[in-house]
Design a protein around this motif. Structure first.
Motif, PDB file in Angstrom:
ATOM      1  N   PHE A  47      24.058  -8.977 -51.098  1.00 23.53           N
ATOM      2  CA  PHE A  47      23.439  -8.354 -49.927  1.00 23.53           C
ATOM      3  C   PHE A  47      23.399  -9.351 -48.766  1.00 23.53           C
ATOM      4  CE2 PHE A  47      20.676  -5.235 -52.613  1.00 23.53           C
ATOM      5  CZ  PHE A  47      21.805  -4.484 -52.873  1.00 23.53           C
ATOM      6  N   ALA A  48      23.091 -10.593 -49.099  1.00 21.60           N
ATOM      7  CA  ALA A  48      23.012 -11.589 -48.027  1.00 21.60           C
ATOM      8  C   ALA A  48      24.398 -11.878 -47.465  1.00 21.60           C
ATOM      9  CB  ALA A  48      22.367 -12.869 -48.542  1.00 21.60           C
ATOM     10  N   GLU A  49      25.377 -11.846 -48.331  1.00 23.98           N
ATOM     11  CA  GLU A  49      26.720 -12.164 -47.858  1.00 23.98           C
ATOM     12  C   GLU A  49      27.314 -11.061 -47.002  1.00 23.98           C
ATOM     13  OE1 GLU A  49      29.529 -13.294 -50.878  1.00 23.98           O
ATOM     14  OE2 GLU A  49      31.219 -12.742 -49.609  1.00 23.98           O
ATOM     15  N   LYS A  50      27.264  -9.835 -47.535  1.00 22.27           N
ATOM     16  CA  LYS A  50      27.991  -8.744 -46.880  1.00 22.27           C
ATOM     17  C   LYS A  50      27.103  -7.736 -46.185  1.00 22.27           C
ATOM     18  CE  LYS A  50      31.042  -7.177 -49.725  1.00 22.27           C
ATOM     19  NZ  LYS A  50      32.278  -7.223 -50.536  1.00 22.27           N
ATOM     20  N   GLY A  51      25.836  -7.835 -46.398  1.00 23.26           N
ATOM     21  CA  GLY A  51      24.944  -6.817 -45.872  1.00 23.26           C
ATOM     22  C   GLY A  51      24.700  -5.755 -46.922  1.00 23.26           C
ATOM     23  N   PHE A  52      23.580  -5.106 -46.820  1.00 25.17           N
ATOM     24  CA  PHE A  52      23.214  -4.097 -47.809  1.00 25.17           C
ATOM     25  C   PHE A  52      24.208  -2.942 -47.821  1.00 25.17           C
ATOM     26  CE2 PHE A  52      20.924  -0.071 -48.674  1.00 25.17           C
ATOM     27  CZ  PHE A  52      20.546  -0.311 -49.994  1.00 25.17           C
ATOM     28  N   ILE A 191      13.963 -21.581 -40.382  1.00 25.27           N
ATOM     29  CA  ILE A 191      14.561 -20.290 -40.724  1.00 25.27           C
ATOM     30  C   ILE A 191      16.007 -20.237 -40.239  1.00 25.27           C
ATOM     31  CG2 ILE A 191      14.431 -17.807 -40.366  1.00 25.27           C
ATOM     32  CD1 ILE A 191      11.410 -18.100 -40.117  1.00 25.27           C
ATOM     33  N   MET A 192      16.216 -20.742 -39.025  1.00 23.96           N
ATOM     34  CA  MET A 192      17.580 -20.734 -38.501  1.00 23.96           C
ATOM     35  C   MET A 192      18.530 -21.512 -39.405  1.00 23.96           C
ATOM     36  SD  MET A 192      18.653 -19.025 -35.973  1.00 23.96           S
ATOM     37  CE  MET A 192      20.196 -19.934 -35.842  1.00 23.96           C
ATOM     38  N   LEU A 193      18.044 -22.575 -39.967  1.00 26.16           N
ATOM     39  CA  LEU A 193      18.858 -23.357 -40.883  1.00 26.16           C
ATOM     40  C   LEU A 193      19.297 -22.489 -42.063  1.00 26.16           C
ATOM     41  CD1 LEU A 193      19.518 -26.240 -40.281  1.00 26.16           C
ATOM     42  CD2 LEU A 193      17.471 -26.965 -41.514  1.00 26.16           C
ATOM     43  N   CYS A 194      18.367 -21.731 -42.564  1.00 26.27           N
ATOM     44  CA  CYS A 194      18.680 -20.825 -43.681  1.00 26.27           C
ATOM     45  C   CYS A 194      19.672 -19.758 -43.248  1.00 26.27           C
ATOM     46  CB  CYS A 194      17.408 -20.168 -44.208  1.00 26.27           C
ATOM     47  SG  CYS A 194      16.259 -21.326 -44.953  1.00 26.27           S
ATOM     48  N   LEU A 195      19.448 -19.203 -42.064  1.00 22.51           N
ATOM     49  CA  LEU A 195      20.351 -18.161 -41.586  1.00 22.51           C
ATOM     50  C   LEU A 195      21.752 -18.726 -41.404  1.00 22.51           C
ATOM     51  CD1 LEU A 195      18.086 -16.460 -38.906  1.00 22.51           C
ATOM     52  CD2 LEU A 195      18.563 -15.702 -41.243  1.00 22.51           C
ATOM     53  N   HIS A 196      21.782 -19.917 -40.811  1.00 22.63           N
ATOM     54  CA  HIS A 196      23.087 -20.519 -40.570  1.00 22.63           C
ATOM     55  C   HIS A 196      23.835 -20.763 -41.865  1.00 22.63           C
ATOM     56  CE1 HIS A 196      26.014 -23.688 -39.688  1.00 22.63           C
ATOM     57  NE2 HIS A 196      26.114 -23.101 -38.514  1.00 22.63           N
ATOM     58  N   GLY A 201      27.683 -20.938 -41.247  1.00 21.94           N
ATOM     59  CA  GLY A 201      27.816 -22.107 -42.114  1.00 21.94           C
ATOM     60  C   GLY A 201      28.605 -21.826 -43.374  1.00 21.94           C
ATOM     61  N   ALA A 202      28.656 -20.545 -43.775  1.00 19.07           N
ATOM     62  CA  ALA A 202      29.381 -20.208 -44.995  1.00 19.07           C
ATOM     63  C   ALA A 202      30.844 -19.919 -44.713  1.00 19.07           C
ATOM     64  CB  ALA A 202      28.733 -18.992 -45.651  1.00 19.07           C
ATOM     65  N   CYS A 203      31.199 -19.912 -43.418  1.00 22.38           N
ATOM     66  CA  CYS A 203      32.589 -19.618 -43.077  1.00 22.38           C
ATOM     67  C   CYS A 203      33.397 -20.899 -43.095  1.00 22.38           C
ATOM     68  CB  CYS A 203      32.674 -18.958 -41.712  1.00 22.38           C
ATOM     69  SG  CYS A 203      31.854 -17.366 -41.681  1.00 22.38           S
ATOM     70  N   ALA A 204      34.562 -20.776 -43.536  1.00 23.34           N
ATOM     71  CA  ALA A 204      35.441 -21.901 -43.851  1.00 23.34           C
ATOM     72  C   ALA A 204      35.205 -23.243 -43.147  1.00 23.34           C
ATOM     73  CB  ALA A 204      36.878 -21.459 -43.715  1.00 23.34           C
ATOM     74  N   PRO A 205      35.922 -23.580 -42.082  1.00 24.39           N
ATOM     75  CA  PRO A 205      35.933 -24.987 -41.682  1.00 24.39           C
ATOM     76  C   PRO A 205      34.738 -25.311 -40.803  1.00 24.39           C
ATOM     77  CG  PRO A 205      37.535 -23.685 -40.436  1.00 24.39           C
ATOM     78  CD  PRO A 205      36.649 -22.750 -41.141  1.00 24.39           C
ATOM     79  N   ALA A 206      33.687 -25.747 -41.432  1.00 25.85           N
ATOM     80  CA  ALA A 206      32.426 -25.978 -40.729  1.00 25.85           C
ATOM     81  C   ALA A 206      32.582 -27.009 -39.610  1.00 25.85           C
ATOM     82  CB  ALA A 206      31.365 -26.451 -41.717  1.00 25.85           C
ATOM     83  N   THR A 207      31.890 -26.745 -38.538  1.00 23.85           N
ATOM     84  CA  THR A 207      31.838 -27.724 -37.455  1.00 23.85           C
ATOM     85  C   THR A 207      30.963 -28.889 -37.910  1.00 23.85           C
ATOM     86  OG1 THR A 207      30.548 -25.900 -36.567  1.00 23.85           O
ATOM     87  CG2 THR A 207      32.160 -26.909 -35.094  1.00 23.85           C
TER      88      THR A 207
ATOM     89  N   VAL B 135      26.160 -11.291 -34.703  1.00 24.55           N
ATOM     90  CA  VAL B 135      27.053 -12.340 -35.202  1.00 24.55           C
ATOM     91  C   VAL B 135      26.570 -12.829 -36.561  1.00 24.55           C
ATOM     92  CG1 VAL B 135      27.835 -14.705 -34.845  1.00 24.55           C
ATOM     93  CG2 VAL B 135      27.853 -13.076 -32.947  1.00 24.55           C
ATOM     94  N   ILE B 136      25.297 -13.143 -36.655  1.00 26.15           N
ATOM     95  CA  ILE B 136      24.771 -13.638 -37.924  1.00 26.15           C
ATOM     96  C   ILE B 136      24.992 -12.638 -39.040  1.00 26.15           C
ATOM     97  CG2 ILE B 136      22.580 -14.059 -39.115  1.00 26.15           C
ATOM     98  CD1 ILE B 136      21.803 -15.840 -36.863  1.00 26.15           C
ATOM     99  N   THR B 137      24.810 -11.390 -38.722  1.00 30.87           N
ATOM    100  CA  THR B 137      24.951 -10.344 -39.726  1.00 30.87           C
ATOM    101  C   THR B 137      26.397 -10.163 -40.168  1.00 30.87           C
ATOM    102  OG1 THR B 137      23.089  -9.183 -38.760  1.00 30.87           O
ATOM    103  CG2 THR B 137      24.541  -7.905 -40.169  1.00 30.87           C
ATOM    104  N   GLU B 138      27.316 -10.234 -39.220  1.00 31.29           N
ATOM    105  CA  GLU B 138      28.686  -9.809 -39.532  1.00 31.29           C
ATOM    106  C   GLU B 138      29.739 -10.904 -39.704  1.00 31.29           C
ATOM    107  OE1 GLU B 138      28.830  -6.891 -40.465  1.00 31.29           O
ATOM    108  OE2 GLU B 138      27.033  -6.017 -39.572  1.00 31.29           O
ATOM    109  N   VAL B 139      29.419 -12.142 -39.335  1.00 28.41           N
ATOM    110  CA  VAL B 139      30.479 -13.167 -39.450  1.00 28.41           C
ATOM    111  C   VAL B 139      31.159 -13.197 -40.790  1.00 28.41           C
ATOM    112  CG1 VAL B 139      30.601 -15.217 -37.994  1.00 28.41           C
ATOM    113  CG2 VAL B 139      28.554 -14.793 -39.391  1.00 28.41           C
ATOM    114  N   ARG B 140      30.393 -13.094 -41.834  1.00 26.70           N
ATOM    115  CA  ARG B 140      31.013 -13.277 -43.142  1.00 26.70           C
ATOM    116  C   ARG B 140      31.938 -12.131 -43.504  1.00 26.70           C
ATOM    117  NH1 ARG B 140      27.484 -16.107 -47.502  1.00 26.70           N
ATOM    118  NH2 ARG B 140      29.590 -16.283 -48.334  1.00 26.70           N
ATOM    119  N   ASN B 141      31.749 -10.999 -42.876  1.00 30.86           N
ATOM    120  CA  ASN B 141      32.655  -9.889 -43.149  1.00 30.86           C
ATOM    121  C   ASN B 141      33.894  -9.905 -42.264  1.00 30.86           C
ATOM    122  OD1 ASN B 141      30.998  -8.753 -45.141  1.00 30.86           O
ATOM    123  ND2 ASN B 141      29.754  -7.727 -43.589  1.00 30.86           N
ATOM    124  N   PHE B 142      33.807 -10.600 -41.144  1.00 32.43           N
ATOM    125  CA  PHE B 142      34.935 -10.599 -40.221  1.00 32.43           C
ATOM    126  C   PHE B 142      35.255 -12.014 -39.763  1.00 32.43           C
ATOM    127  CE2 PHE B 142      32.623  -6.606 -39.897  1.00 32.43           C
ATOM    128  CZ  PHE B 142      33.619  -5.708 -40.218  1.00 32.43           C
TER     129      PHE B 142
END
Lengths: 239, 239, 239, 239
Positions: A47-52, A191-196, A201-207, B135-142
């Motif tokens: 759910f966190a990754e793709k949305g509910f 919280i932002m850290l968690c969201l990121h 942050g979970a997307c490939a080549p992190a800055t 953006v936070i919600t959808e980045v991981r899907n796109f």
DNA sequence: AATGAATGAGGCTTCATTCAT
DNA sequence: TATGAATGAAGCCTCATTCAT
């Protein structure tokens, strides 16, 4: 009818949740008493990754290692599973911080430093960090979540941190800031850290970002310095 | 030829987006050139509210005041519409801050104070504030969104703010903090404010929170105070 | 209402068709009197290539060089266009063969040889060859086409060829075969040639097939040889 | 696991097709293993009748006695179902004729007579006869079908018949015709018979045509007579 | 309890047709 | 006449949920 898992409207779990493991001590990973937790863990990740809405219930079951139909033996619907995910994870954390803070002895500053660098750091590293994304994403679709989250998380947490700051202000340890704002200054970046972590942050080549735990420490210090000082301009701006 | 919505892979808009209305005279509606913007506006509202997957394309069309099929005259799919929403909104904002900052004369502190209390405050009040949630919600899907957002928003923004802080550190105006962390301390709460506005904050009976603009001002002062001070403990914690 | 194009139930055009060009002599390609024919030509190509259902009416219009809406000024619906395509093309051809055959002087054999190697060869080379595919593909969806095609094409054609063969049988030039079968033996391969041209034959790397016109000649000779002979075994099989 | 319908790129079936029922016990229906075949049968009927594009996938499901969604448990899309229909039907027939011909003992003439009056007659009576219409109708829309059909049907079939004729020509049993043309003379009317059965022939009040099986016999004899003779005129026409 | 085949409501998208310009 | 923006019915496909085994 599946294990109907009565609806609790009290604090610990606002939502339908599965019956507590009958033998909470003996839970082998492959044993059936572990199912609810395994399903919740799988659901949280997905759910966190793709949305509910974008997560298929079959995926959740698969990640938990069971078949599609099995999920419905434990939760009557995908939506109830969502609620269970949120309430179960957060409830236990809230209990944890409260106990942590109550047991603490020391100055306000030390306490705040501790709560964030110790407790929050652990939350950040745990799967619970994903719940924030989930809540932000889904509150507007599920009003019950809003009510639960406000009552069980926002309020206790702001009360907890707010009281510490308040005490500091009253004792003269801190300058006379708006306490609610100070809490936000401390908590929002956490919280932002968690969201990121669970979005960009979970997307490939992190800055190159500052390492999270180091940031937590620096941020807490920064704010504590600020609190000890005299935020005059704000008062001026309000006037 | 329909407003063909070409795909630009350069900085200003990574995604398909319609050419700017050739006739900027913004008539009420019913004007063909206004469609793309109307659709984007409607989509931003709905995607941010309910999430991309949970929003039906027909709802977007309805909110924009057109029929289901009309949407597809302007955007080839719901997904392209999402990308257009994100890139269109953010691209223009980034251009705006950059100009804003470049035009500024004054101390680092004054500049930071200004960027956040002036510019960010306006973003917060505008519909653009919703893009962060999206953006936070959808980045991981796109994945394309991640790439675009990093290149077009995160990087320019951190560079902008980072350079200001950096200058302050070098001139001795600020203590020698980790610049990236300082940027996060400043920016994260701003983003959280936007997220909150479109999640919990949008749910019925709001808790008493500090008023957002006042919080922005207090938070900036708090951090500036902290920056002026000497964040020794962080260095100590690292050692 | 569009140029309603009355429904003719007589031979020349069973279906709705556009008014005959008011000045059938003067037709410049870009002039409006040419529209109906241009649309029919475009439609024949596309319907034969992709099938009626899979062809978008906008494509037809585009290939005819007009806009989508223009098509509807000439034909009230896609279906009527289909009927017009079929009836218009075939009607003229039937008139053509009949005249051709009536004007002919000579033996049955010579006439058959001529009809197929001259007239059929030309049909094969013309766009009309596509109509066979279209008819086979669409008759079952449009009963009117079946009625029209039977009455206007199958019957005249079998009558024409059948009478020639019949005459040959009666005069002793041919052996006493089933005349209807002989017609099929002659005609079926011709139609197949047309179908092949517009199906497999139109697909990229053609296999080495006998050249169509040469095949037509060889096939007609083969069958004529057979007809001159004594098909005893068939008679035997029927008995 | 659903009857996964793997994609085979080898000769027997170019397209996705379900593995043969593991339990050949053909129960009435309602048996899971029967689904793929039931769907293929239903699809063949409908696709041949109305065309691929004009057939709704729900109709196919309904005729197979299942619900809409069930179809997608066995074939990933309507298009894959089409490919399965074509490859499955034809693959088995090709195997059949080849065995039939290889097992045959006798003169070329007798073999040809046999292949067409025995084997082809059966194809004509079976549902497979519809595949020819389907192929002709859809090859241009689905290039894979063209490749498959050429490699798996056209080539083996022309090779098979061609070799028989070739042998006859070399042994002096037949006159020196163009062998590829002779094959077309034999085969084309057979295919046309199938096409007719599923197009005009299926439309209500059939014209009086020669009975198909009788026609097959007469046609084969006609052509065999012609082959035994000396097709001089063709040679003359070529010169 | 666990499974997974089956269902069918619901969402995205296409496209024939209309109609204001 | 000619256009092409707009419409909305209809079709393909997905997936939450059920239920027989």
């Amino acid at each position: 009818m599946p294990t109907q898992a009565g609806t609790l409207l009290t604090s610990q779990s606002l939502f339908r949740c599965p019956p507590p493991s009958s033998h909470p001590t003996r839970r082998a990973s492959a044993a059936k008493e572990a199912r609810p937790q395994e399903l919740i863990d799988a659901a949280l990740e997905l759910f966190a990754e793709k949305g509910f809405a974008a997560t298929r219930s079959e995926e959740v079951a698969a990640r938990a290692g069971v078949a599609k139909g099995t999920l419905y033996l434990y939760y009557p619907s995908k939506e109830e599973l969502l609620k269970a995910v949120i309430s179960q994870r957060l409830s236990s954390e809230i209990v944890a911080v409260t106990e942590y803070a109550n047991a603490f002895q020391g100055s306000c500053e030390a306490l705040l430093r501790d709560v964030f660098t110790e407790w929050w750091s652990r939350v950040f590293d745990s799967p619970t960090s994903a719940v924030f994304k989930l809540v932000i994403t889904e509150v507007r679709n599920f009003p019950e979540i809003a009510a639960f989250y406000r009552a069980e998380v926002v309020e206790p947490a702001t009360a907890l941190v707010g009281e510490i700051v308040e005490r500091g202000v009253r004792s003269g340890e801190f300058a006379p800031v708006d306490v609610r704002g100070a809490v936000m200054s401390l908590v929002f970046p956490m919280i932002m850290l968690c969201l990121h972590k669970h979005s960009l942050g979970a997307c490939a080549p992190a800055t190159d970002m500052m390492e999270p735990h180091a940031f937590i420490r620096q941020h807490v210090e920064l704010v504590l310095h600020g609190l000890r000082a005299h935020p005059t301009s704000t008062a001026g701006a309000d006037a």
